[in-house]
Structure formats: structure tokens, C-alpha cells
Design a protein around this motif. Structure first.
Motif, PDB file in Angstrom:
ATOM      1  N   ALA A   1      -3.900  -4.683 -55.684  1.00 19.00           N
ATOM      2  CA  ALA A   1      -2.674  -4.681 -54.876  1.00 19.00           C
ATOM      3  C   ALA A   1      -2.117  -3.272 -54.752  1.00 19.00           C
ATOM      4  N   SER A   2      -1.281  -3.092 -53.731  1.00 23.89           N
ATOM      5  CA  SER A   2      -0.557  -1.836 -53.584  1.00 23.89           C
ATOM      6  C   SER A   2       0.609  -1.853 -54.558  1.00 23.89           C
ATOM      7  N   CYS A   3       0.713  -0.821 -55.388  1.00 19.74           N
ATOM      8  CA  CYS A   3       1.748  -0.803 -56.422  1.00 19.74           C
ATOM      9  C   CYS A   3       3.023  -0.199 -55.863  1.00 19.74           C
ATOM     10  N   SER A   4       4.132  -0.866 -56.095  1.00 21.13           N
ATOM     11  CA  SER A   4       5.419  -0.377 -55.630  1.00 21.13           C
ATOM     12  C   SER A   4       6.065   0.546 -56.651  1.00 21.13           C
ATOM     13  N   ARG A   5       5.526   0.626 -57.878  1.00 20.83           N
ATOM     14  CA  ARG A   5       6.095   1.455 -58.926  1.00 20.83           C
ATOM     15  C   ARG A   5       5.937   2.931 -58.567  1.00 20.83           C
ATOM     16  N   ASP A   6       6.980   3.713 -58.897  1.00 20.77           N
ATOM     17  CA  ASP A   6       6.959   5.141 -58.652  1.00 20.77           C
ATOM     18  C   ASP A   6       5.786   5.760 -59.422  1.00 20.77           C
ATOM     19  N   PRO A   7       4.831   6.396 -58.741  1.00 24.85           N
ATOM     20  CA  PRO A   7       3.657   6.949 -59.435  1.00 24.85           C
ATOM     21  C   PRO A   7       4.014   8.059 -60.424  1.00 24.85           C
ATOM     22  N   LYS A   8       5.198   8.666 -60.269  1.00 25.27           N
ATOM     23  CA  LYS A   8       5.618   9.725 -61.178  1.00 25.27           C
ATOM     24  C   LYS A   8       6.370   9.187 -62.392  1.00 25.27           C
ATOM     25  N   ALA A   9       6.677   7.903 -62.371  1.00 26.37           N
ATOM     26  CA  ALA A   9       7.425   7.319 -63.479  1.00 26.37           C
ATOM     27  C   ALA A   9       6.558   7.256 -64.731  1.00 26.37           C
ATOM     28  N   THR A  10       7.186   7.400 -65.898  1.00 23.61           N
ATOM     29  CA  THR A  10       6.463   7.319 -67.157  1.00 23.61           C
ATOM     30  C   THR A  10       5.905   5.914 -67.344  1.00 23.61           C
ATOM     31  N   SER A  11       4.629   5.817 -67.670  1.00 21.14           N
ATOM     32  CA  SER A  11       3.997   4.507 -67.779  1.00 21.14           C
ATOM     33  C   SER A  11       3.013   4.487 -68.943  1.00 21.14           C
ATOM     34  N   VAL A  12       2.543   3.287 -69.256  1.00 21.95           N
ATOM     35  CA  VAL A  12       1.602   3.101 -70.363  1.00 21.95           C
ATOM     36  C   VAL A  12       0.186   3.430 -69.897  1.00 21.95           C
ATOM     37  N   GLU A  13      -0.526   4.213 -70.701  1.00 22.11           N
ATOM     38  CA  GLU A  13      -1.923   4.523 -70.393  1.00 22.11           C
ATOM     39  C   GLU A  13      -2.858   3.480 -71.012  1.00 22.11           C
ATOM     40  N   THR A  14      -2.613   3.141 -72.278  1.00 25.13           N
ATOM     41  CA  THR A  14      -3.451   2.178 -72.986  1.00 25.13           C
ATOM     42  C   THR A  14      -2.641   1.472 -74.058  1.00 25.13           C
ATOM     43  N   VAL A  15      -2.930   0.193 -74.259  1.00 24.13           N
ATOM     44  CA  VAL A  15      -2.448  -0.547 -75.422  1.00 24.13           C
ATOM     45  C   VAL A  15      -3.682  -0.925 -76.228  1.00 24.13           C
ATOM     46  N   PHE A  16      -3.853  -0.296 -77.372  1.00 25.14           N
ATOM     47  CA  PHE A  16      -4.990  -0.590 -78.225  1.00 25.14           C
ATOM     48  C   PHE A  16      -4.651  -1.721 -79.191  1.00 25.14           C
ATOM     49  N   ILE A  17      -5.452  -2.768 -79.161  1.00 25.55           N
ATOM     50  CA  ILE A  17      -5.388  -3.803 -80.185  1.00 25.55           C
ATOM     51  C   ILE A  17      -6.294  -3.329 -81.303  1.00 25.55           C
ATOM     52  N   GLU A  18      -5.707  -2.923 -82.426  1.00 25.59           N
ATOM     53  CA  GLU A  18      -6.449  -2.281 -83.492  1.00 25.59           C
ATOM     54  C   GLU A  18      -6.674  -3.241 -84.660  1.00 25.59           C
ATOM     55  N   GLY A  19      -7.937  -3.425 -85.038  1.00 20.94           N
ATOM     56  CA  GLY A  19      -8.284  -4.274 -86.162  1.00 20.94           C
ATOM     57  C   GLY A  19      -8.469  -3.466 -87.433  1.00 20.94           C
ATOM     58  N   HIS A  20      -8.026  -4.034 -88.572  1.00 24.36           N
ATOM     59  CA  HIS A  20      -8.115  -3.347 -89.864  1.00 24.36           C
ATOM     60  C   HIS A  20      -8.593  -4.317 -90.946  1.00 24.36           C
ATOM     61  N   THR A  21      -9.199  -3.763 -91.977  1.00 20.68           N
ATOM     62  CA  THR A  21      -9.630  -4.553 -93.129  1.00 20.68           C
ATOM     63  C   THR A  21      -9.026  -3.960 -94.399  1.00 20.68           C
ATOM     64  N   ASP A  22      -9.208  -4.682 -95.527  1.00 25.36           N
ATOM     65  CA  ASP A  22      -8.880  -4.076 -96.814  1.00 25.36           C
ATOM     66  C   ASP A  22     -10.099  -3.309 -97.319  1.00 25.36           C
ATOM     67  N   VAL A  23     -10.011  -2.762 -98.520  1.00 23.24           N
ATOM     68  CA  VAL A  23     -11.087  -1.897 -99.014  1.00 23.24           C
ATOM     69  C   VAL A  23     -12.217  -2.659 -99.693  1.00 23.24           C
TER      70      VAL A  23
END
Length: 299
Positions: free
Chosen positions: A169-191
């Protein structure tokens, strides 16, 4: 989805797939100017030691003075670019903090308590929110229900911070506005357990969380950044980033977790601050150059 098995140097780590063009060009400019200043200083000091000043030498001195002024102008322009970039980074941090606080507030309204790390842009899903059994990537019924709550809140909040909600789609959001680049879902374990197995386990925990989130809220896969790439991605860190760096049952339960890390389009300003510090040092060298030229001029 991006599968990452390292602690911070990989090409796909935290939105560093593409080299920052601004920083690389700035580094090149700084390097060239720094070498040029050194050359001018050597010239000026050698000139100062000479007692027989010819018309040609005077002309060379004047040329050096003019070149010094050009260098000064370039330094001023470079420093201004860096200052503007740092201002944008500060604004980006403010936007990210507002995003994290909004998500936490909405989750709290649903009875789900999470932790946020504003400095690093992390939303931590505690063991009370998303718990994994030892050596298992499987979300139990309670954890699955909580992941669905989190997915719903992300569905409600993230579109306002994304560059585009639907790739086609054509985005109506201002292209210069601050936006999210990535949301990382980060997995972790114990030792506990073998390190090689923990890398796979941490990544599988992130993948399972991603799959459940996007199944519950398919729109999350349609959120894109300025490069038209999906925002939501995954990474695994084994036991390399513990919340509690101890070896006991409490630490193990806490460290088997999922973090959500929010990376903005304008990333960490540490490198730019280093460049700005270097330009300040160069400015001092330039003053020394001018002093040397002036001293030579009066002899």
C-alpha cells in the motif's frame, strides 16, 4: 525472519545489515582532513625555521593560510552535520521510550507485568509472563496466552511507529518521521546444558514466540521499515546475555526468557560522538597550524 547466532558482530545484528552511509562518509572526510592538517603543520614548521624568506616562500605561506581557512570551514560544516545527526538520535530515543512505555501500560491493563530497559530499547518478558521449561522451546498454555496478549498490544501500537503498515500500500506516514527499523524477538537460555545446544534452543524459543505472535496477529508481518522490509524478526543468544549472572534456580528461571528489542531507523549515536570528538581534536590542531603560520609570517 533473521536467525542470529552471535553476540553482536554479525552482519544482521540489530539493524546493521547495511553499512551506515553517513558515518562511513564522515570517517573518510575526517581522515582526509586530518592528513591534510598534518601536512600543513609540517610545512609551516619547516617554513618557520627558515630565515631567508623569498617572494615565492611568502606566496606559499599565503596559500597555506588560505588552505587552513578552507579546512576550518569544512570542519565547521562536518561538526554541524554531526550535531544534527545527534539531535535526530536523541529524538529517536524519546520516541522509542514513548513506544515502550505505551506497550507496558497497555499490557499492565491486561494484568501482564513486563520490564522495560529504556536505555537499550528492550521490553523484557519476565518468567511470570513467558516461561520456558528447562531445555525446552515449548510455550505452555499460560505463556501462549500471554504471548497472544503481547501480540495484540503490538498490533495496536506498532503501526503508529512503523514506516508502513502494508508493504503493497501507499503509506500516508511522513517518511521523515522517526520510525521503528526492527523489533527483534530475542531468545535466551540459562547456562546449564551444552553451549551448542543452547544456541539452537534460544533461537527456537524466539521462533516459536514469533510464530505464535504472527498467527494471532497476522498484521505484524505486514509492518515494514523504510527499506520495505518486515519489522518483526528473531534472534538467539544462548546464555550469553543473562539478566542475573549467577548459578542458582532463580537466575536460571529468570534467564530463560524472551526479550523484545526495538531498534529505530536512527541507531546508536556512539560512533557519531566519537567522530565529533575527533573533529574537536582536529580543530585544536588547526589552531596550532594557524599559530605556526602567523609566527612564520612575522619573521
Amino acid at each position: 525472519m533473521a536467525f542470529i547466532h552471535e553476540t553482536g558482530s554479525g552482519p544482521d545484528h540489530h539493524a546493521e545489515e547495511d553499512e551506515n552511509y553517513f558515518i562511513s562518509m564522515t570517517d573518510m572526510m575526517v581522515g582526509i582532513l586530518f592528513i591534510f592538517i598534518i601536512m600543513l603543520m609540517v610545512f609551516a614548521l619547516n617554513f618557520k625555521q627558515q630565515t631567508d624568506v623569498s617572494v615565492e616562500q611568502i606566496e606559499r605561506l599565503e596559500q597555506a593560510r588560505r588552505q587552513a581557512e578552507i579546512v576550518a570551514d569544512k570542519l565547521d560544516a562536518l561538526k554541524e552535520e554531526v550535531r544534527l545527526e545527534l539531535q535526530q538520535i536523541d529524538k529517536s530515543d524519546q520516541v522509542r521510550s514513548a513506544l515502550l512505555q505505551e506497550i507496558r501500560t497497555r499490557l499492565a491493563a491486561q494484568g501482564l507485568d513486563v520490564e522495560i530497559d529504556l536505555a537499550n530499547g528492550v521490553l523484557r518478558l519476565t518468567e511470570d509472563a513467558v516461561r520456558f521449561p528447562t531445555s525446552s522451546p515449548i510455550l505452555n498454555d499460560l505463556a501462549s496466552a500471554n504471548v497472544r496478549k503481547i501480540a495484540l498490544v503490538l498490533r495496536e501500537v506498532l503501526p503508529s511507529f512503523a514506516s508502513c503498515a502494508v508493504k503493497e500500500a501507499s503509506c500516508s506516514r511522513d517518511p521523515k518521521a522517526t520510525s521503528v527499523e526492527t523489533v527483534f524477538i530475542e531468545g535466551h537460555t540459562d547456562v546449564t546444558g551444552a553451549d551448542e545446544a543452547n544456541w539452537q534452543l534460544s533461537t527456537q524459543r524466539a521462533v516459536n514466540t514469533y510464530r505464535l505472535m504472527t498467527e494471532a496477529q497476522p498484521l505484524l508481518r505486514s509492518l515494514t521499515n523504510r527499506a520495505a522490509r518486515q519489522i518483526v524478526s528473531v534472534s538467539g543468544y544462548s546464555s550469553t546475555r543473562p539478566v542475573i549472572d549467577e548459578k542458582n534456580s532463580v537466575a536460571y528461571d529468570t534467564n530463560r526468557r524472551i526479550d523484545l528489542r526495538f531498534v529505530m531507523e536512527v541507531d546508536d549515536g556512539k560512533r557519531l560522538r566519537e567522530v565529533l570528538e575527533l573533529t574537536n581534536k582536529m580543530e585544536g590542531q588547526l589552531k596550532n597550524l594557524r599559530s605556526a603560520i602567523d609566527a612564520a609570517d612575522v619573521q
